[in-house]
Design a protein around this motif. Sequence first.
Motif, PDB file in Angstrom:
ATOM      1  N   CYS A  54       0.827  -1.208   0.000  1.00  0.00           N
ATOM      2  CA  CYS A  54       0.000   0.000   0.000  1.00  0.00           C
ATOM      3  C   CYS A  54       0.865   1.263   0.000  1.00  0.00           C
ATOM      4  O   CYS A  54       0.618   2.186  -0.771  1.00  0.00           O
ATOM      5  CB  CYS A  54      -0.936   0.001   1.203  1.00  0.00           C
ATOM      6  SG  CYS A  54      -2.120  -1.364   1.162  1.00  0.00           S
ATOM      7  N   VAL A 160      -7.146  -1.836  -4.604  1.00  0.00           N
ATOM      8  CA  VAL A 160      -6.844  -2.160  -3.209  1.00  0.00           C
ATOM      9  C   VAL A 160      -6.643  -3.677  -3.096  1.00  0.00           C
ATOM     10  O   VAL A 160      -5.692  -4.147  -2.477  1.00  0.00           O
ATOM     11  CB  VAL A 160      -7.964  -1.676  -2.266  1.00  0.00           C
ATOM     12  CG1 VAL A 160      -7.728  -2.165  -0.843  1.00  0.00           C
ATOM     13  CG2 VAL A 160      -8.068  -0.147  -2.294  1.00  0.00           C
ATOM     14  N   GLY A 161      -7.523  -4.438  -3.734  1.00  0.00           N
ATOM     15  CA  GLY A 161      -7.451  -5.897  -3.687  1.00  0.00           C
ATOM     16  C   GLY A 161      -6.189  -6.459  -4.300  1.00  0.00           C
ATOM     17  O   GLY A 161      -5.769  -7.576  -3.956  1.00  0.00           O
ATOM     18  N   TRP A 164      -3.419  -8.118  -2.180  1.00  0.00           N
ATOM     19  CA  TRP A 164      -3.470  -9.525  -1.764  1.00  0.00           C
ATOM     20  C   TRP A 164      -3.039 -10.467  -2.884  1.00  0.00           C
ATOM     21  O   TRP A 164      -2.861 -11.655  -2.661  1.00  0.00           O
ATOM     22  CB  TRP A 164      -4.881  -9.884  -1.274  1.00  0.00           C
ATOM     23  CG  TRP A 164      -5.156  -9.310   0.084  1.00  0.00           C
ATOM     24  CD1 TRP A 164      -4.851  -9.878   1.287  1.00  0.00           C
ATOM     25  CD2 TRP A 164      -5.767  -8.055   0.389  1.00  0.00           C
ATOM     26  NE1 TRP A 164      -5.234  -9.051   2.318  1.00  0.00           N
ATOM     27  CE2 TRP A 164      -5.800  -7.919   1.781  1.00  0.00           C
ATOM     28  CE3 TRP A 164      -6.289  -7.019  -0.394  1.00  0.00           C
ATOM     29  CZ2 TRP A 164      -6.336  -6.810   2.424  1.00  0.00           C
ATOM     30  CZ3 TRP A 164      -6.821  -5.909   0.244  1.00  0.00           C
ATOM     31  CH2 TRP A 164      -6.838  -5.811   1.632  1.00  0.00           C
ATOM     32  N   THR A 176      -7.108 -11.300   4.022  1.00  0.00           N
ATOM     33  CA  THR A 176      -7.819 -11.227   2.750  1.00  0.00           C
ATOM     34  C   THR A 176      -8.531  -9.884   2.672  1.00  0.00           C
ATOM     35  O   THR A 176      -8.746  -9.228   3.700  1.00  0.00           O
ATOM     36  CB  THR A 176      -8.880 -12.338   2.633  1.00  0.00           C
ATOM     37  OG1 THR A 176      -9.892 -12.118   3.635  1.00  0.00           O
ATOM     38  CG2 THR A 176      -8.272 -13.725   2.798  1.00  0.00           C
ATOM     39  N   GLN A 177      -8.923  -9.489   1.481  1.00  0.00           N
ATOM     40  CA  GLN A 177      -9.653  -8.234   1.355  1.00  0.00           C
ATOM     41  C   GLN A 177     -10.996  -8.331   2.076  1.00  0.00           C
ATOM     42  O   GLN A 177     -11.461  -7.361   2.673  1.00  0.00           O
ATOM     43  CB  GLN A 177      -9.843  -7.842  -0.113  1.00  0.00           C
ATOM     44  CG  GLN A 177     -10.407  -6.441  -0.266  1.00  0.00           C
ATOM     45  CD  GLN A 177     -10.415  -5.948  -1.699  1.00  0.00           C
ATOM     46  OE1 GLN A 177     -10.336  -6.725  -2.639  1.00  0.00           O
ATOM     47  NE2 GLN A 177     -10.522  -4.648  -1.869  1.00  0.00           N
TER      48      GLN A 177
END
Length: 196
Positions: A54, A160-161, A164, A176-177
């Motif tokens: 991130c 964002v996902g 992962w 996990t998301q």
Amino acid sequence: MKKWLMIAALAATPALAQDAELRAVGDFDDIEGEEVRSVALFEEMLKVIEHPRCLNCHPVNGGPTQGDDMTPHMPPVVRGDADFGAPGMFCTTCHGTQNVAFVTGDGSIPGHEPWALAPVSMGWQGLSGAEICAQLKDPERNGDRDLAELHEHMAEDGLVGWGWHPGDGRTPVPGTQEAFGEIVQAWIDTGAACPG
């Protein structure tokens, strides 16, 4: 690379917890006081927010960083208009719609549609958890999102996902998301308190 730039990048690098997992929302039920529970939930969110996956795309100044050690992006790039890179060197010059494994060795070029830096107003590198929390809750800095829209972004947004599923050569963010989205919702439900 300039020595001061490397020192700054390393100073901003969080310790990577390779085996860190996100705790389940129920693990916070025994915490007395809704505000204290809310802060504990936000601190759990920081396992994702402060992870290099991130932070690399949430720089406070300049361009992105890369890798678990958050070194300056190679080749050198600048943010450009609309956070998609400079003319002639847009992010999409190298980053496609999906991760692409190197054919000559280990590693990959990350990809997602769209691929872009977070806005300057959402730069996190070097900020405290309290500063990031205040920033996330501020519609003037978070893309004009209310808390429900912030949850949707963190729980469902594909970019964002990507954290992962970052491709070969990168450590994914913990959990996990879906689990992260549950923690974000629990944080909101308990008042979205920020660390002191």
